[in-house]
Design a protein around this motif. Structure first.
Motif, mmCIF file in Angstrom:
data_model
loop_
_atom_site.group_PDB
_atom_site.id
_atom_site.type_symbol
_atom_site.label_atom_id
_atom_site.label_comp_id
_atom_site.label_asym_id
_atom_site.label_seq_id
_atom_site.Cartn_x
_atom_site.Cartn_y
_atom_site.Cartn_z
ATOM 1 N N GLU B 490 1.024 -1.250 -0.194
ATOM 2 C CA GLU B 490 0.293 0.293 0.031
ATOM 3 C C GLU B 490 1.029 1.384 -0.255
ATOM 4 O O GLU B 490 0.631 2.619 -0.596
ATOM 5 C CB GLU B 490 -1.141 0.104 1.393
ATOM 6 N N LEU B 493 1.941 1.351 -3.399
ATOM 7 C CA LEU B 493 1.527 2.647 -4.586
ATOM 8 C C LEU B 493 1.218 3.678 -4.355
ATOM 9 O O LEU B 493 0.629 4.339 -4.777
ATOM 10 C CB LEU B 493 -0.084 1.728 -4.178
ATOM 11 N N HIS B 494 0.795 4.266 -2.976
ATOM 12 C CA HIS B 494 0.346 5.454 -2.508
ATOM 13 C C HIS B 494 2.214 6.640 -3.314
ATOM 14 O O HIS B 494 1.662 7.541 -3.221
ATOM 15 C CB HIS B 494 1.255 5.695 -1.239
ATOM 16 N N ASN B 496 3.994 5.435 -5.602
ATOM 17 C CA ASN B 496 2.792 5.134 -7.286
ATOM 18 C C ASN B 496 1.850 5.359 -7.759
ATOM 19 O O ASN B 496 1.402 4.550 -8.197
ATOM 20 C CB ASN B 496 4.135 3.781 -8.126
ATOM 21 N N PRO B 497 1.227 6.526 -7.223
ATOM 22 C CA PRO B 497 -0.002 7.327 -7.676
ATOM 23 C C PRO B 497 0.098 6.445 -9.193
ATOM 24 O O PRO B 497 -1.444 5.779 -9.174
ATOM 25 C CB PRO B 497 -0.690 8.040 -7.200
ATOM 26 N N LYS B 500 -1.626 2.894 -9.804
ATOM 27 C CA LYS B 500 -2.591 1.650 -9.368
ATOM 28 C C LYS B 500 -3.778 1.546 -10.289
ATOM 29 O O LYS B 500 -4.102 2.386 -11.185
ATOM 30 C CB LYS B 500 -3.436 3.141 -8.391
ATOM 31 N N PRO B 501 -3.841 0.311 -9.282
ATOM 32 C CA PRO B 501 -4.445 -0.664 -10.677
ATOM 33 C C PRO B 501 -6.287 -0.005 -11.281
ATOM 34 O O PRO B 501 -7.608 -0.925 -12.161
ATOM 35 C CB PRO B 501 -4.711 -1.712 -10.178
ATOM 36 N N ASP B 504 -9.146 -1.773 -4.858
ATOM 37 C CA ASP B 504 -8.778 -1.567 -4.086
ATOM 38 C C ASP B 504 -8.018 -3.139 -3.491
ATOM 39 O O ASP B 504 -8.820 -4.209 -4.023
ATOM 40 C CB ASP B 504 -8.822 -1.033 -3.076
ATOM 41 N N CYS B 532 -4.405 -5.418 -12.103
ATOM 42 C CA CYS B 532 -3.761 -5.547 -10.064
ATOM 43 C C CYS B 532 -2.800 -7.038 -10.120
ATOM 44 O O CYS B 532 -2.458 -6.292 -9.498
ATOM 45 C CB CYS B 532 -5.196 -6.158 -9.298
ATOM 46 N N VAL B 535 0.793 -5.479 -11.159
ATOM 47 C CA VAL B 535 1.101 -4.127 -9.960
ATOM 48 C C VAL B 535 1.620 -4.978 -9.489
ATOM 49 O O VAL B 535 3.029 -4.874 -8.913
ATOM 50 C CB VAL B 535 0.313 -3.605 -10.156
ATOM 51 N N HIS B 539 5.568 -5.521 -7.988
ATOM 52 C CA HIS B 539 6.458 -4.730 -6.837
ATOM 53 C C HIS B 539 6.389 -5.830 -6.051
ATOM 54 O O HIS B 539 7.976 -5.500 -4.810
ATOM 55 C CB HIS B 539 5.094 -4.054 -5.580
#
Lengths: 228, 740
Positions: B490, B493-494, B496-497, B500-501, B504, B532, B535, B539
């Motif tokens: 999370e 993602l924060h 690297n906005p 974001k897929p 949630d 999703c 991504v 990560h």
């Protein structure tokens, strides 16, 4: 004086040694003649290039012996020779077997077969022959077990005359069951012990709690079901 | 000066005088005074002189004879007549006691007077001593003649006391003591008395067993024993040795001969007491029988049979209830209630063992035997190990018992489950079933309370070892780590906005070794979800090198909004279901086959999914034709008319019945476990007989994993032999040798 005595002695020993010598030389002459005949008999059946008697040669041998090549007596002969490879005899094995049987011609070999049979079926030899038969059929390297069909045939061949009812019943079982596709040496020998130790046909002294191979436990169960 | 010779007649007269005086004293003649020391000395000296005068002991022989005659005469003329006429028991005993006491006195005095005989004549000729002579006379001329009457007198007094009448105990004791002093106690008195006791109680027992109920009989028996012990022991007229024999006789007549009836008879004995929970009577039965092992075993057998009967009845009840309903999950949960019932049963009868049976070994063993039978029964073809796993699941899951009961109660129950597991043979099967349900609870966030989960695992570990719970503990650890992984995702993602897929996403990363094996899935994800996965993959691989992720979509859940006509409802579904529903964003109608192709799922899975969406409680999709089952030719449409009063509904996807697979996996593992056990045993023993090997193998595995049957063990031995780990011994076909 001395000389004459010694010469006498020599004379005496000479005469002695000459008689035993004669005997020895006669027997060794005979035995070397025998070996020659055995060897030449070997080469008459052997394959020229391999120097062994191969399956073809064995078939020819059988024809001359007037014995079918699937006859158990050929197996007995192989046992006497301590032959290692199924379908082949080498010179050493040939010599071993024929010397033991005192046969250096085909007719003598043929005549020795009934005695060979008796010898094999003697209880002291039967176990050895029985295990030999199994090993003899392990043709592939590292092969440890034999397929059911071959086992049935082999069993009938080897034990059919001694324990006919047990063999027939066991063969029937093996053919109808589906748990086992092959039989290994331990199971094979187990059956021999079974024939010797267990009373038949009641099977009353069979105890599955003992170390009998599982295939025999199943066999006994099957027989008991059948008897109901 | 030479001593004066005493002539026989004169000497004897003097002695006779003394004897007569003694008799008079004994008879209680009032004028007779006790002996003075001079009188005593004179008598002694007279006899002494008569012994030493003359050759070879003088008159010793005659004196010896006369001594004997004295007793004989007295006994025949005075003692015996006084005894033979006494008919009344008490009078007889009293008279006997008096005569015996008199005899002892007489014997003592006379042997003092005649004492010198013992120093010379008697010793020289090895003759019986004076006291012995006197005793023999009394015994033969008086006592033996009256003994039978005396015995009967004693016994009739004993009977009176048993019936509750008052008697004089010292009278009894003294009479019995006479037998002891004379030395004929055991042969003459004891056996007679014991035989009489046996007869007495045999008659009582026969009467009682006809007329009385078992509890009443036992009460009477207990009282009788108490009374016998008290009377004979406390008042002391029987010694300890005799008392013990007496009690044995009474026990035999009252308890042993009737044991079969008291204990085993249907509708009469122990069974009735158990059925009616008569704790006090059961305690009494135990008290009465605890010293009689054979009878106690009978009680244990009845107990075991009863417990098994009760348990079996419970099982039958549940089976009947469930056979009348279709087999679905809720029924399985009801069936799991049987586990709770069995636990209660165990508590109840363990209570009996502790309280009524004083934790006796024999009884404890029979309880253990009963539960070994009960805990390995299957209920409606569901193995007991699975039922227990479901039972635990019911306690530990959200909405289950964990939220209704106190922590203490939960922990107590979980502890009792572990006790129950000790009886179950297929412990490894339980572990597997439990692990599967634990996985569901952990992955779908259905676990109610982590502490309870940990508590149970702790108890399992304590009982069965760390090996047993290692995988389960691994699972719990995995989830703890997964939380961290999720957090870092999370954050990522924060930071690297752009990545974001759009959905949630939360991911749990699992270590395969700990978790049950899941079928790999072939699902073709909808495009939204594909992003999703990409991504997260990106990560994760950046954080950990050399680790490969395999996605298990069958375990995922999805919250998806269904925009129905009336209102939008949030649907909580599995990933599979979500993927199916999302297809309808792009197509109005889809056939079964079309869906199958687009999702790349297999037939069975799709049937289940579509069934849950169109034929179950909530019909999100409408199906043509509108039947209750899914077929290949069906066509599906989004059911926009659907609505529900809730804003958010859960659409469950019933899981496939995994029982067969679990059993198969466990069977396979068992083969390896047996192999390992056999090799380990043979390695340390080198040479071992077949039965011994089987026994040790069973022992090694039963306490922690499962109870192997001997056939499978044999099969594995055969197998190991063909792999040259072992060989059969050449001389003894029943023995194996280890091949290094």
């Amino acid at each position: 004086m001395r000389r004459s005595s010694t010469s006498k002695k020599v004379g005496q020993s000479n005469s002695n040694s000459s008689s035993s010598d004669l005997f020895r030389s006669a027997s060794s002459k005979a035995s070397s003649k025998e070996s020659e005949r055995i060897d030449s008999l070997f080469y008459s059946y052997a394959n020229a290039s391999s120097g062994l008697i191969d399956p073809e040669g064995i078939e020819a041998l059988c024809a001359d012996l007037e014995v079918d090549h699937t006859d158990v007596r050929i197996l007995m002969l192989a046992w006497k020779m301590k032959a290692e490879k199924q379908g082949y005899f080498n010179l050493d094995e040939w010599r071993r077997g024929l010397k033991a049987l005192r046969a250096d011609t085909i007719s003598k070999l043929k005549k020795s077969l009934p005695d060979l049979e008796k010898e094999v079926l003697r209880p002291s030899n039967l176990s050895d022959f029985y295990s030999y038969a199994f090993r003899y059929c392990l043709t592939e390297e590292k092969q440890k077990s034999i397929d059911i069909e071959s086992v049935c045939e082999l069993l009938t061949l080897v034990l059919g005359s001694q324990f006919p009812s047990q063999v027939n019943l066991f063969v029937e079982y093996l053919k109808t069951q589906s748990d086992y596709k092959v039989i290994n040496m331990d199971q094979w020998m187990g059956f021999f012990r079974f024939c010797n130790e267990i009373s038949f046909p009641d099977l009353s002294n069979y105890n599955p709690e003992h170390a009998w191979p599982l295939v025999l436990d199943n066999f006994v169960e099957w027989v008991r079901e059948k008897q109901k | 000066m030479a001593a004066a010779i005493i002539e026989w007649a004169k000497g004897w007269d003097q002695v006779q005088e003394g004897i007569t005086k003694l008799k008079n004293i004994l008879e209680g003649l009032p004028d007779e005074k006790p002996f003075t020391s001079q009188e005593y000395m004179k008598l002694y000296t007279t006899i002494y002189k008569m012994c030493i005068q003359g050759p070879s002991y003088g008159y010793s022989e005659k004196l010896y004879e006369k001594y004997k005659e004295t007793f004989e005469e007295y006994l025949n003329s005075t003692v015996w007549p006084s005894l033979k006429d006494k008919e009344d028991h008490e009078f007889l005993l009293r008279e006997l006691q008096m005569r015996w006491n008199n005899h002892k006195v007489m014997s003592r005095w006379l042997s003092h007077f005649f004492h010198y005989l013992e120093r010379g004549y008697i010793t020289h000729f090895s003759l019986p001593l004076l006291n012995d002579v006197a005793l023999a006379c009394f015994r033969d001329l008086a006592f033996n003649k009256v003994s039978l009457k005396v015995k009967n007198a004693i016994i009739s007094l004993i009977h009176k006391e048993r019936e509750g009448e008052q008697i004089n105990p010292s009278l009894l004791k003294n009479a019995i003591d006479i037998y002891i002093e004379i030395g004929v106690y055991e042969e003459d008195f004891e056996t007679y008395m014991l035989d009489d006791t046996s007869t007495y109680y045999r008659r009582k027992a026969a009467n009682w067993i006809e007329a009385d109920s078992c509890p009443d009989y036992m009460l009477k028996a207990e009282e009788s024993l108490k009374r016998e012990r008290y009377i004979a022991g406390e008042t002391g007229y029987l010694n300890n040795g005799t008392l013990k024999k007496l009690v044995e006789r009474v026990q035999h007549e009252l308890l042993v001969t009737n044991a079969t009836q008291l204990v085993e008879k249907e509708n009469y004995g122990c069974e009735v007491l158990l059925r009616n929970n008569k704790a006090e009577d059961l305690s009494r039965m135990y008290r009465l029988y605890q010293e009689i092992p054979k009878a106690l075993q009978l009680v244990a057998n009845v107990f075991k049979k009863h417990v098994i009967g009760e348990g079996t009845a419970l099982v039958q009840q549940v089976e009947e209830a469930s056979s009348s309903q279709a087999a679905n999950k809720s029924v399985a949960q009801e069936q799991a209630i049987i586990v709770g019932n069995i636990i209660e049963l165990h508590d109840k009868y363990m209570g009996y063992v502790k309280d009524c049976f004083m934790n006796n070994n024999v009884l404890r063993k029979s309880l253990k035997g009963a539960f070994e039978v009960l805990c390995n029964k299957s209920v409606a073809c569901i193995p007991s190990s699975e039922l227990v796993a479901t039972f635990c699941d019911n306690i530990l899951k959200k909405g289950g018992d964990s939220e209704k009961l106190s922590d203490e109660a939960i922990n107590k129950t979980l502890e009792k489950v572990v006790y129950l597991l000790v009886y179950i043979h297929d412990k490894d099967l339980f572990a597997e079933f439990y692990r599967k349900r634990l996985a569901c609870r952990l992955l779908y966030n259905r676990s109610a309370n982590e502490d309870h989960e940990k508590f149970f695992l702790g108890k399992l570990k304590q009982q069965f070892g760390a090996n047993y719970t290692s995988k389960m503990e691994g699972m719990m650890k995995d989830l703890a780590i997964a939380k961290d992984t999720q957090r870092s995702f999370e954050e990522y993602l924060h930071e690297n906005p752009l990545l974001k897929p759009g959905i949630d996403l939360s991911v749990s990363v699992l270590t395969p070794a700990f978790w049950p094996t899941y079928r790999s899935c072939s699902l073709k994800l909808p495009s939204e979800m594909v992003k999703c996965v990409e991504v997260f993959n990106g990560h994760y691989t950046s954080k950990t090198k050399q680790r490969k992720l395999s996605w298990v979509f069958s375990l995922g859940t999805c919250n998806i909004n269904g925009k129905f006509q009336q209102k939008t409802i949030e649907l909580i579904v599995s990933t599979y279901q979500a993927a199916t529903l999302l297809l309808f964003n792009n197509s109005e109608r889809l056939s079964f086959l079309e869906i199958m192709t687009q999702l790349d799922l297999d037939h069975e899975d799709l049937v289940r999914i579509l069934h849950s969406l169109s034929c179950a409680k909530y019909k999100i999709l409408s199906k043509e034709p509108n039947t209750k089952t899914i077929s290949q030719n069906d066509v599906f449409e989004f059911n926009s008319g659907f609505t529900d009063r809730m804003r958010r509904i859960k659409i469950p996807l019933p899981p496939t019945n995994d029982r067969k697979k679990v059993v198969k996996d466990v069977d396979r593992d068992r083969k390896y476990a047996i192999d390992a056990a056999i090799v380990r045993i043979m390695k340390s023993r080198k040479v071992l007989g077949h039965q011994q090997l089987v026994l040790e193998c069973v022992e090694m595995l039963s306490s922690r994993t499962f109870k192997p049957n001997s056939k499978v063990i044999k099969m594995r031995i055969d197998n190991l032999m063909s792999q040259d780990y072992l060989e059969r011994d050449a001389d003894d076909s029943n023995t194996y040798r280890y091949l290094a």
